[in-house]
Design a protein around this motif. Structure first.
Motif, PDB file in Angstrom:
ATOM      1  N   SER A 213       0.833  -1.289  -0.240  1.00  0.00           N
ATOM      2  CA  SER A 213       0.036   0.182   0.081  1.00  0.00           C
ATOM      3  C   SER A 213       1.625   1.365  -0.084  1.00  0.00           C
ATOM      4  O   SER A 213       1.574   1.509   0.844  1.00  0.00           O
TER       5      SER A 213
ATOM      6  N   GLU B 221       1.465   4.412   0.772  1.00  0.00           N
ATOM      7  CA  GLU B 221       0.920   5.698   1.862  1.00  0.00           C
ATOM      8  C   GLU B 221       0.895   6.695   1.799  1.00  0.00           C
ATOM      9  O   GLU B 221       0.847   7.930   2.242  1.00  0.00           O
ATOM     10  N   THR B 222       2.469   7.194   1.362  1.00  0.00           N
ATOM     11  CA  THR B 222       3.409   8.298   1.990  1.00  0.00           C
ATOM     12  C   THR B 222       4.030   7.971   0.459  1.00  0.00           C
ATOM     13  O   THR B 222       4.468   7.283  -0.331  1.00  0.00           O
TER      14      THR B 222
ATOM     15  N   TRP C 293      -6.666   1.562  -0.624  1.00  0.00           N
ATOM     16  CA  TRP C 293      -5.386   0.583  -0.069  1.00  0.00           C
ATOM     17  C   TRP C 293      -6.332  -1.044   0.811  1.00  0.00           C
ATOM     18  O   TRP C 293      -6.703  -0.911   2.029  1.00  0.00           O
TER      19      TRP C 293
ATOM     20  N   GLU D 148      -4.847  -2.337   4.179  1.00  0.00           N
ATOM     21  CA  GLU D 148      -5.163  -1.297   5.875  1.00  0.00           C
ATOM     22  C   GLU D 148      -5.792  -0.732   6.108  1.00  0.00           C
ATOM     23  O   GLU D 148      -6.430   0.685   6.512  1.00  0.00           O
TER      24      GLU D 148
ATOM     25  N   LYS E 290      -7.218   1.656   3.864  1.00  0.00           N
ATOM     26  CA  LYS E 290      -7.629   2.808   3.671  1.00  0.00           C
ATOM     27  C   LYS E 290      -8.068   3.727   2.682  1.00  0.00           C
ATOM     28  O   LYS E 290      -8.018   3.015   2.090  1.00  0.00           O
TER      29      LYS E 290
ATOM     30  N   LEU F  54      -7.792   5.646  -0.365  1.00  0.00           N
ATOM     31  CA  LEU F  54      -6.820   7.202  -1.450  1.00  0.00           C
ATOM     32  C   LEU F  54      -7.796   8.295  -1.889  1.00  0.00           C
ATOM     33  O   LEU F  54      -8.928   8.779  -1.089  1.00  0.00           O
TER      34      LEU F  54
END
Length: 304
Positions: free
Chosen positions: A85, A87-88, A215, A218, A220, A222
């Motif tokens: 994922s 994510e950052t 994602w 996770e 979470k 996007l």
């Protein structure tokens, strides 16, 4: 405030349950639980910001194997990992660098001694159908052993079997050598998915092609796909439109509900693309804190 927290927990739980029962998954296939023995033996190629990563092309057992999206997730999950994922920005750039830079190491995939010669860079652009003819025609000076992948702009070919046998080395066909030593990764799966199951009609996910990506590893969301600062969707694709464009259904194919990172596939650099989930690709696994905690709790005597 409490109401908001409860609603958030319910929403996440709905997504979690739906991942196991999504009608988009082929009949007879489900999301796999972790296998404690495999979790304890999981392979970590690199660590980044405290998490371990597995690159399918770097392991001899999976180097020549590609999986569809669910197959990639299941391989990872059985080992207490999941598809990566991004994510950052830092993690995204780390994975993109690995896609571009990680050449397959010959010593991981083939015997340590390989017969090959170098084809000068002007011939790199020869059509692949003519490469073998080019190699035969140019009678280049051989290198007994190729110790490392060559510099960019060179291509490796095969010495004749007699010469290899005399040197005690195994000949390697051109296509095999290119795939194991030179071929950088064209694309990978991530855990990114478009919400396409029961419960995805929630108002906060509408319009779904903008607000419905998340994602799965996770749970979470996007950033909205039209917020180009907060994501890495490519500016183009097969229809010369910004991603995601759900191209394949427009051309008679399946919905593009999964997120892959493509390596300059459309001469667009290394960026995110929506892709139909049945396509087979290399994949990156990322350690899953939740799966590791579960296996450690249920198997206290197992070193995971």
């Amino acid at each position: 405030m409490l109401v908001r927290v409860v609603l958030f927990v319910v929403a996440v739980a709905t997504l979690a349950r739906a991942q196991f029962t999504s009608p988009a998954q082929p009949a007879g296939r489900n999301l796999e639980p972790p296998v404690p023995a495999l979790c304890s033996q999981r392979v970590i190629h690199e660590r980044f910001n405290g998490k371990g990563y597995f690159f399918s092309w770097k392991d001899p057992r999976t180097a020549n194997t590609e999986e569809d999206w669910l197959g990639g997730r299941n391989y990872c999950r059985q080992r207490c990992m999941d598809l990566v994922s991004l994510e950052t920005s830092a993690e995204n750039e780390f994975i993109k660098r690995k896609i571009v830079e990680d050449f397959h190491r010959r010593e991981e995939l083939a015997p340590p001694l390989v017969c090959a010669f170098v084809l000068p860079s002007p011939h790199v652009h020869s059509h692949t159908d003519n490469l073998d003819a080019d190699l035969v025609a140019h009678q280049l000076n051989p290198l007994d052993i190729v110790q490392e992948p060559p510099r960019e702009g060179t291509l490796l070919g095969l010495l004749d079997e007699r010469h290899c046998a005399e040197k005690g080395k195994r000949p390697l066909v051109l296509s095999e050598y290119i795939s194991t030593c030179l071929g950088n990764v064209k694309y990978i799966w991530t855990s990114g998915r478009l919400c396409d199951f029961k419960g995805c009609d929630r108002p906060d996910l509408q319009p779904i092609h903008i607000n419905g990506w998340f994602w799965t590893a996770e749970l979470k969301k996007l950033a909205p796909t039209n917020n180009r600062v907060q994501n890495d969707w490519s500016h183009t694709g097969g229809l010369n439109r910004p991603q995601p464009d759900n191209r394949e259904p427009q051309q008679g194919g399946a919905p593009e509900n999964c997120l892959a990172v493509l390596n300059n596939f459309y001469q667009d650099g290394v960026h995110w693309h929506d892709v139909a989930c049945h396509h087979r690709k290399p994949f990156v696994c990322e350690e899953s804190d939740s799966l590791l905690k579960y296996v450690r709790f249920t198997n206290p005597n197992l070193r995971v």
